[in-house]
Design a protein around this motif. Structure first.
Motif, PDB file in Angstrom:
ATOM      1  N   ASN A 294       0.823  -1.206   0.000  1.00 35.80           N
ATOM      2  CA  ASN A 294       0.000   0.000   0.000  1.00 35.80           C
ATOM      3  C   ASN A 294       0.858   1.257   0.000  1.00 35.80           C
ATOM      4  O   ASN A 294       0.489   2.272  -0.608  1.00 35.80           O
ATOM      5  CB  ASN A 294      -0.942  -0.009   1.206  1.00 35.80           C
ATOM      6  CG  ASN A 294      -2.038  -1.053   1.080  1.00 35.80           C
ATOM      7  OD1 ASN A 294      -2.245  -1.614  -0.004  1.00 35.80           O
ATOM      8  ND2 ASN A 294      -2.721  -1.327   2.170  1.00 35.80           N
TER       9      ASN A 294
ATOM     10  N   ASP B 154      -7.705  -3.565  -0.910  1.00 35.31           N
ATOM     11  CA  ASP B 154      -8.303  -3.050  -2.142  1.00 35.31           C
ATOM     12  C   ASP B 154      -7.522  -1.857  -2.685  1.00 35.31           C
ATOM     13  O   ASP B 154      -7.496  -0.794  -2.067  1.00 35.31           O
ATOM     14  CB  ASP B 154      -9.759  -2.664  -1.871  1.00 35.31           C
ATOM     15  CG  ASP B 154     -10.507  -2.225  -3.110  1.00 35.31           C
ATOM     16  OD1 ASP B 154     -10.012  -2.490  -4.228  1.00 35.31           O
ATOM     17  OD2 ASP B 154     -11.571  -1.592  -2.977  1.00 35.31           O
ATOM     18  N   GLU B 155      -6.924  -2.019  -3.846  1.00 35.37           N
ATOM     19  CA  GLU B 155      -6.122  -0.942  -4.432  1.00 35.37           C
ATOM     20  C   GLU B 155      -6.970   0.277  -4.776  1.00 35.37           C
ATOM     21  O   GLU B 155      -6.509   1.418  -4.640  1.00 35.37           O
ATOM     22  CB  GLU B 155      -5.401  -1.449  -5.690  1.00 35.37           C
ATOM     23  CG  GLU B 155      -4.348  -2.502  -5.401  1.00 35.37           C
ATOM     24  CD  GLU B 155      -3.550  -2.878  -6.637  1.00 35.37           C
ATOM     25  OE1 GLU B 155      -3.597  -2.112  -7.632  1.00 35.37           O
ATOM     26  OE2 GLU B 155      -2.876  -3.920  -6.607  1.00 35.37           O
ATOM     27  N   SER B 156      -8.192   0.065  -5.229  1.00 30.40           N
ATOM     28  CA  SER B 156      -9.041   1.200  -5.605  1.00 30.40           C
ATOM     29  C   SER B 156      -9.399   2.050  -4.397  1.00 30.40           C
ATOM     30  O   SER B 156      -9.563   3.272  -4.512  1.00 30.40           O
ATOM     31  CB  SER B 156     -10.319   0.711  -6.300  1.00 30.40           C
ATOM     32  OG  SER B 156     -11.112  -0.071  -5.428  1.00 30.40           O
ATOM     33  N   THR B 157      -9.494   1.427  -3.246  1.00 32.16           N
ATOM     34  CA  THR B 157      -9.774   2.172  -2.016  1.00 32.16           C
ATOM     35  C   THR B 157      -8.628   3.124  -1.702  1.00 32.16           C
ATOM     36  O   THR B 157      -8.849   4.273  -1.298  1.00 32.16           O
ATOM     37  CB  THR B 157      -9.993   1.204  -0.843  1.00 32.16           C
ATOM     38  OG1 THR B 157     -11.141   0.392  -1.115  1.00 32.16           O
ATOM     39  CG2 THR B 157     -10.231   1.949   0.463  1.00 32.16           C
TER      40      THR B 157
ATOM     41  N   ALA C 278      -6.574   4.398  -3.928  1.00 35.67           N
ATOM     42  CA  ALA C 278      -6.592   5.442  -4.961  1.00 35.67           C
ATOM     43  C   ALA C 278      -7.618   6.515  -4.642  1.00 35.67           C
ATOM     44  O   ALA C 278      -7.351   7.714  -4.784  1.00 35.67           O
ATOM     45  CB  ALA C 278      -6.878   4.819  -6.328  1.00 35.67           C
ATOM     46  N   ILE C 279      -8.796   6.111  -4.189  1.00 37.50           N
ATOM     47  CA  ILE C 279      -9.855   7.079  -3.862  1.00 37.50           C
ATOM     48  C   ILE C 279      -9.445   7.925  -2.660  1.00 37.50           C
ATOM     49  O   ILE C 279      -9.606   9.153  -2.655  1.00 37.50           O
ATOM     50  CB  ILE C 279     -11.182   6.346  -3.588  1.00 37.50           C
ATOM     51  CG1 ILE C 279     -11.709   5.707  -4.877  1.00 37.50           C
ATOM     52  CG2 ILE C 279     -12.218   7.312  -3.013  1.00 37.50           C
ATOM     53  CD1 ILE C 279     -12.865   4.752  -4.668  1.00 37.50           C
TER      54      ILE C 279
END
Length: 281
Positions: free
Chosen positions: A115, A245-248, A250-251
């Motif tokens: 992360n 979660d990678e998208s989490t 990023a957001i």
């Protein structure tokens, strides 16, 4: 009458008398006569939620600086904040609490390392040096800011307080960086004794140096000393230390990077510096 949409968990519910400390296009900062809550903010929805702020939809009021002046009288009765000179009334009684993070009870170094890499890449993509040279790491960004950091955080955490007041703006870069460091230390304070020791050593020095920075920045540093941080900062640290979660990531990064001209990036730099020094060394 305007309705406050959300409220920070340190916002007062009891009556108070106060004055406008400062006003911006979409923000009003208020000093109160309450010992427990001496500072309250009214913030537009696009600004980051903080523990001492009510978020409101100011869309119908235009630029608040044309309506409200520093020194204007403010008072709250029955959950309603009134600024008589501006004929501005904000009902806070229906405001919803914004969600806080849960305590972190377990650390996975491999997950944190992954992360960290995602966040550092996001910071690097966002930040470009004046000569248009891409900044490739959090370390390079910290050097670009001109901040002072010890080679080993655990051995000389007090050095970080030399950054208080360093930089321009309402919250100087050095302060935002320090907030990021304190946010990480606070998140693992209960399960990592080294973090608690470093936090306390920094806190002792910060308390003595708040006069070096702006009133607004001193307020946020004071909150940090009691382990209180804005919603975007709380959740970014939490996700960096827990999520798969990678998208989490990023957001959460995008939300922080959108804060101020560089405040979000400066805070992220502090977060990544502390993770490197404390959890990945």
């Amino acid at each position: 009458m305007m309705i406050a949409l959300t409220k920070g968990y340190l916002c007062p519910s009891q009556p108070f008398n106060g004055k406008v400390h400062s006003v911006f296009r979409r923000a009003i900062n208020i000093t109160t006569d309450l010992t427990s809550e001496p500072w309250v903010s009214l913030l537009g929805q696009a600004l980051p939620a903080t523990p001492t702020a009510f978020q409101c939809d100011f869309g119908a009021h235009g630029d608040l600086t044309a309506l409200v002046k520093a020194g204007d009288v403010v008072f709250m009765r029955g959950g309603v904040i009134r600024l008589p000179a501006a004929a501005l009334v904000v009902n806070t009684s229906a405001a919803k609490d914004w969600p806080q993070t849960e305590p972190i009870m377990l650390l996975n170094q491999a997950l944190i390392q992954r992360n960290f890499g995602l966040a550092e890449a996001g910071l690097s993509q966002h930040c470009v040096a004046p000569q248009q040279q891409r900044i490739r790491s959090a370390h390079e960004y910290i050097q670009h800011l001109g901040l002072t950091t010890p080679m080993c955080l655990a051995s000389a955490p007090e050095w970080l307080t030399n950054n208080i007041g360093y930089g321009k703006g309402l919250t100087p870069s050095g302060d935002d960086f320090l907030l990021g460091v304190l946010a990480v230390l606070s998140s693992v304070y209960e399960i990592y004794p080294k973090a608690a020791d470093i936090f306390q050593r920094i806190a002792l020095q910060v308390q003595q140096q708040l006069g070096k920075t702006t009133d607004i920045s001193a307020h946020y540093l004071s909150l940090a000393l009691s382990r209180h941080f804005s919603q975007p900062v709380q959740w970014l640290v939490y996700y960096l230390l827990t999520t798969q979660d990678e998208s989490t990531i990023a957001i959460a990064m995008a939300k922080n990077l959108s804060i101020g001209a560089s405040s979000g990036a400066d805070t992220i730099a502090g977060i990544l510096y502390c993770i490197t020094q404390l959890l990945l060394s």
